[in-house]
Write a protein that holds these residues in place. Structure first.
Motif, PDB file in Angstrom:
ATOM      1  N   GLY A  62      -5.535  -8.414  12.049  1.00  0.00           N
ATOM      2  CA  GLY A  62      -6.548  -9.224  11.377  1.00  0.00           C
ATOM      3  C   GLY A  62      -5.917 -10.250  10.471  1.00  0.00           C
ATOM      4  N   PRO A  63      -5.695  -9.909   9.198  1.00  0.00           N
ATOM      5  CA  PRO A  63      -5.119 -10.880   8.258  1.00  0.00           C
ATOM      6  C   PRO A  63      -3.637 -11.124   8.515  1.00  0.00           C
ATOM      7  CG  PRO A  63      -5.473  -8.764   7.190  1.00  0.00           C
ATOM      8  CD  PRO A  63      -6.069  -8.649   8.548  1.00  0.00           C
ATOM      9  N   ALA A  64      -3.139 -12.239   7.968  1.00  0.00           N
ATOM     10  CA  ALA A  64      -1.720 -12.564   8.100  1.00  0.00           C
ATOM     11  C   ALA A  64      -0.888 -11.573   7.305  1.00  0.00           C
ATOM     12  CB  ALA A  64      -1.465 -13.983   7.602  1.00  0.00           C
ATOM     13  N   LYS A  65       0.286 -11.233   7.833  1.00  0.00           N
ATOM     14  CA  LYS A  65       1.109 -10.190   7.227  1.00  0.00           C
ATOM     15  C   LYS A  65       1.747 -10.641   5.919  1.00  0.00           C
ATOM     16  CE  LYS A  65       4.074  -6.447   8.681  1.00  0.00           C
ATOM     17  NZ  LYS A  65       4.601  -5.746   9.866  1.00  0.00           N
ATOM     18  N   GLY A  66       2.334 -11.826   5.885  1.00  0.00           N
ATOM     19  CA  GLY A  66       2.958 -12.308   4.660  1.00  0.00           C
ATOM     20  C   GLY A  66       4.386 -11.824   4.504  1.00  0.00           C
ATOM     21  N   ALA A  67       5.022 -12.256   3.411  1.00  0.00           N
ATOM     22  CA  ALA A  67       6.450 -12.005   3.200  1.00  0.00           C
ATOM     23  C   ALA A  67       6.727 -10.834   2.278  1.00  0.00           C
ATOM     24  CB  ALA A  67       7.108 -13.266   2.638  1.00  0.00           C
ATOM     25  N   THR A  68       5.684 -10.201   1.732  1.00  0.00           N
ATOM     26  CA  THR A  68       5.884  -9.069   0.830  1.00  0.00           C
ATOM     27  C   THR A  68       4.988  -7.913   1.241  1.00  0.00           C
ATOM     28  OG1 THR A  68       4.186  -9.887  -0.697  1.00  0.00           O
ATOM     29  CG2 THR A  68       6.467 -10.570  -1.116  1.00  0.00           C
ATOM     30  N   CYS A  69       5.382  -6.697   0.849  1.00  0.00           N
ATOM     31  CA  CYS A  69       4.534  -5.532   1.087  1.00  0.00           C
ATOM     32  C   CYS A  69       3.274  -5.669   0.235  1.00  0.00           C
ATOM     33  CB  CYS A  69       5.272  -4.255   0.712  1.00  0.00           C
ATOM     34  SG  CYS A  69       6.714  -3.907   1.734  1.00  0.00           S
ATOM     35  N   ARG A  70       2.120  -5.397   0.825  1.00  0.00           N
ATOM     36  CA  ARG A  70       0.889  -5.537   0.048  1.00  0.00           C
ATOM     37  C   ARG A  70      -0.220  -4.676   0.626  1.00  0.00           C
ATOM     38  NH1 ARG A  70      -3.215  -8.760   2.069  1.00  0.00           N
ATOM     39  NH2 ARG A  70      -2.767  -9.973   3.960  1.00  0.00           N
ATOM     40  N   LEU A  71      -1.166  -4.345  -0.242  1.00  0.00           N
ATOM     41  CA  LEU A  71      -2.366  -3.637   0.167  1.00  0.00           C
ATOM     42  C   LEU A  71      -3.264  -4.581   0.950  1.00  0.00           C
ATOM     43  CD1 LEU A  71      -4.386  -1.230  -0.040  1.00  0.00           C
ATOM     44  CD2 LEU A  71      -5.160  -2.243  -2.199  1.00  0.00           C
ATOM     45  N   VAL A  72      -3.797  -4.116   2.072  1.00  0.00           N
ATOM     46  CA  VAL A  72      -4.688  -4.940   2.886  1.00  0.00           C
ATOM     47  C   VAL A  72      -6.125  -4.680   2.443  1.00  0.00           C
ATOM     48  CG1 VAL A  72      -5.443  -5.516   5.210  1.00  0.00           C
ATOM     49  CG2 VAL A  72      -3.083  -4.811   4.810  1.00  0.00           C
ATOM     50  N   GLN A  73      -6.744  -5.702   1.879  1.00  0.00           N
ATOM     51  CA  GLN A  73      -8.117  -5.579   1.398  1.00  0.00           C
ATOM     52  C   GLN A  73      -9.099  -6.387   2.239  1.00  0.00           C
ATOM     53  OE1 GLN A  73      -7.018  -6.700  -2.756  1.00  0.00           O
ATOM     54  NE2 GLN A  73      -7.852  -4.701  -3.316  1.00  0.00           N
ATOM     55  N   LYS A 132     -11.302  19.481   7.268  1.00  0.00           N
ATOM     56  CA  LYS A 132     -10.519  18.377   6.722  1.00  0.00           C
ATOM     57  C   LYS A 132     -11.456  17.243   6.339  1.00  0.00           C
ATOM     58  CE  LYS A 132      -6.567  15.335   7.592  1.00  0.00           C
ATOM     59  NZ  LYS A 132      -5.381  15.079   8.444  1.00  0.00           N
ATOM     60  N   ILE A 133     -11.386  16.850   5.059  1.00  0.00           N
ATOM     61  CA  ILE A 133     -12.234  15.774   4.553  1.00  0.00           C
ATOM     62  C   ILE A 133     -11.343  14.676   3.990  1.00  0.00           C
ATOM     63  CG2 ILE A 133     -14.045  15.141   2.920  1.00  0.00           C
ATOM     64  CD1 ILE A 133     -15.003  18.039   3.023  1.00  0.00           C
ATOM     65  N   ARG A 134     -11.477  13.474   4.529  1.00  0.00           N
ATOM     66  CA  ARG A 134     -10.693  12.334   4.066  1.00  0.00           C
ATOM     67  C   ARG A 134     -11.259  11.840   2.738  1.00  0.00           C
ATOM     68  NH1 ARG A 134      -7.794   9.029   7.294  1.00  0.00           N
ATOM     69  NH2 ARG A 134      -7.146  11.005   8.198  1.00  0.00           N
ATOM     70  N   ARG A 135     -10.404  11.774   1.708  1.00  0.00           N
ATOM     71  CA  ARG A 135     -10.843  11.381   0.377  1.00  0.00           C
ATOM     72  C   ARG A 135     -10.546   9.920   0.059  1.00  0.00           C
ATOM     73  NH1 ARG A 135     -14.539  15.134  -0.989  1.00  0.00           N
ATOM     74  NH2 ARG A 135     -13.700  17.251  -0.828  1.00  0.00           N
ATOM     75  N   ALA A 136      -9.420   9.422   0.531  1.00  0.00           N
ATOM     76  CA  ALA A 136      -9.049   8.036   0.232  1.00  0.00           C
ATOM     77  C   ALA A 136      -8.064   7.541   1.278  1.00  0.00           C
ATOM     78  CB  ALA A 136      -8.439   7.932  -1.163  1.00  0.00           C
ATOM     79  N   VAL A 137      -8.133   6.239   1.566  1.00  0.00           N
ATOM     80  CA  VAL A 137      -7.243   5.606   2.545  1.00  0.00           C
ATOM     81  C   VAL A 137      -6.719   4.310   1.950  1.00  0.00           C
ATOM     82  CG1 VAL A 137      -7.088   4.508   4.819  1.00  0.00           C
ATOM     83  CG2 VAL A 137      -8.438   6.589   4.534  1.00  0.00           C
ATOM     84  N   LEU A 138      -5.444   4.025   2.212  1.00  0.00           N
ATOM     85  CA  LEU A 138      -4.832   2.807   1.711  1.00  0.00           C
ATOM     86  C   LEU A 138      -3.939   2.246   2.817  1.00  0.00           C
ATOM     87  CD1 LEU A 138      -3.441   2.380  -1.847  1.00  0.00           C
ATOM     88  CD2 LEU A 138      -2.115   1.546   0.067  1.00  0.00           C
ATOM     89  N   ASP A 139      -4.303   1.076   3.355  1.00  0.00           N
ATOM     90  CA  ASP A 139      -3.529   0.437   4.415  1.00  0.00           C
ATOM     91  C   ASP A 139      -2.598  -0.605   3.802  1.00  0.00           C
ATOM     92  OD1 ASP A 139      -4.839   1.925   6.359  1.00  0.00           O
ATOM     93  OD2 ASP A 139      -6.420   0.434   6.618  1.00  0.00           O
ATOM     94  N   VAL A 140      -1.319  -0.527   4.157  1.00  0.00           N
ATOM     95  CA  VAL A 140      -0.303  -1.376   3.537  1.00  0.00           C
ATOM     96  C   VAL A 140       0.494  -2.122   4.600  1.00  0.00           C
ATOM     97  CG1 VAL A 140       1.809  -1.385   2.141  1.00  0.00           C
ATOM     98  CG2 VAL A 140      -0.095   0.111   1.505  1.00  0.00           C
ATOM     99  N   PHE A 141       0.545  -3.455   4.464  1.00  0.00           N
ATOM    100  CA  PHE A 141       1.462  -4.255   5.261  1.00  0.00           C
ATOM    101  C   PHE A 141       2.881  -4.000   4.763  1.00  0.00           C
ATOM    102  CE2 PHE A 141      -1.746  -7.726   6.485  1.00  0.00           C
ATOM    103  CZ  PHE A 141      -1.708  -7.382   7.829  1.00  0.00           C
ATOM    104  N   VAL A 142       3.818  -3.807   5.684  1.00  0.00           N
ATOM    105  CA  VAL A 142       5.225  -3.652   5.316  1.00  0.00           C
ATOM    106  C   VAL A 142       5.955  -4.906   5.783  1.00  0.00           C
ATOM    107  CG1 VAL A 142       7.305  -2.250   5.506  1.00  0.00           C
ATOM    108  CG2 VAL A 142       5.052  -1.154   5.540  1.00  0.00           C
ATOM    109  N   ALA A 143       6.410  -5.705   4.834  1.00  0.00           N
ATOM    110  CA  ALA A 143       7.021  -6.998   5.146  1.00  0.00           C
ATOM    111  C   ALA A 143       8.285  -6.831   5.978  1.00  0.00           C
ATOM    112  CB  ALA A 143       7.349  -7.740   3.851  1.00  0.00           C
ATOM    113  N   GLY A 144       8.464  -7.732   6.947  1.00  0.00           N
ATOM    114  CA  GLY A 144       9.679  -7.761   7.736  1.00  0.00           C
ATOM    115  C   GLY A 144       9.845  -6.612   8.700  1.00  0.00           C
ATOM    116  N   SER A 145       8.767  -5.896   8.998  1.00  0.00           N
ATOM    117  CA  SER A 145       8.875  -4.725   9.867  1.00  0.00           C
ATOM    118  C   SER A 145       7.960  -4.862  11.079  1.00  0.00           C
ATOM    119  CB  SER A 145       8.506  -3.453   9.102  1.00  0.00           C
ATOM    120  OG  SER A 145       7.122  -3.459   8.806  1.00  0.00           O
TER     121      SER A 145
END
Length: 229
Positions: A62-73, A132-145
């Motif tokens: 979806g969104p552009a990855k970018g040059a740094t690790c970041r949370l995808v919102q 099993k109940i999912r409580r929270a999810v955090l998707d992170v882009f990893v730069a350069g990978s």
């Protein structure tokens, strides 16, 4: 958990050289991701064995990855899993750093609402059930990978065994899993077959969910992401 635990071991000493040469694992990356995890997960982290903190290698689209690790919102989709070549690379990376043999298991999972029912073909067909109940999810882009990471925190509670159907449901997931332990993290490498489709999944799980070990957990996750590329 839905699979046996390997006996945990310390990371091999020669892993320090790999850590020093890693292009992904800068202190800024580790600290930034650890802070995000702590902010999102602190309400759930505890000393309870029911808390599971895990990371899965994935591809965020979806969104552009970018040059740094970041949370995808932004709006995005996630494909969990890696290709065959990357799966082999991670398997080699982990096997070289584990002091003990892996634990292997072949299982079949089905879902009954929020309950996972597992039949372990490597253990005489034993059937276990876990809520099993999912409580929270955090998707992170990893730069350069090549791959990104989906972090998640869930509660897992054993419950009364459910009957496993004689006829396997169409949505059942057949799993062939190899598990290694590196320090406080367990690494599961699993080939999954479901609905005629085969995927290869890499999951890293904290041995004990607590805030103090989050930076070390993130650092090891990033090492494995780099190894997959």
């Amino acid at each position: 958990m839905d699979h046996p635990r390997a006996v945990c071991t310390e990371l091999a000493q020669n892993d320090d050289a790999a850590k020093a040469s890693s292009s992904l694992q800068t202190a800024d990356d580790v600290n930034a991701i650890s802070a995000l995890l702590l902010e999102r997960f602190k309400a759930y982290l505890s000393e309870s064995d029911e808390i599971e903190v895990e990371a899965r290698l994935c591809t965020i689209r979806g969104p552009a990855k970018g040059a740094t690790c970041r949370l995808v919102q932004e709006k995005h989709t996630v494909d969990v899993g890696v290709d065959r070549k990357s799966f082999t690379k991670v398997l080699r990376y982990v096997a070289e750093r584990a002091h003990d043999p892996p634990v292997k298991a072949k299982t079949t999972d089905i879902r009954d609402k929020d309950v996972r029912v597992t039949k372990n073909h490597s253990n005489g067909g034993e059937v276990t059930s876990v809520r099993k109940i999912r409580r929270a999810v955090l998707d992170v882009f990893v730069a350069g990978s090549l791959y990104d990471v989906r972090f998640a925190v869930s509660t897992e509670t054993p419950c009364s065994p459910r009957e496993f159907p004689e006829k396997k449901p169409l949505e059942a997931r057949d799993k062939d899993r190899t598990s290694y332990c590196l320090g406080n993290e367990r690494v599961d490498l699993t080939t999954v077959e479901s609905r005629g489709r085969v995927t290869r999944e890499v999951e890293i799980e904290m041995g004990k969910a607590n805030a103090t070990d989050l930076p070390h957990f993130v650092e090891n996750v990033l090492r494995i992401v780099e190894a997959a590329g």
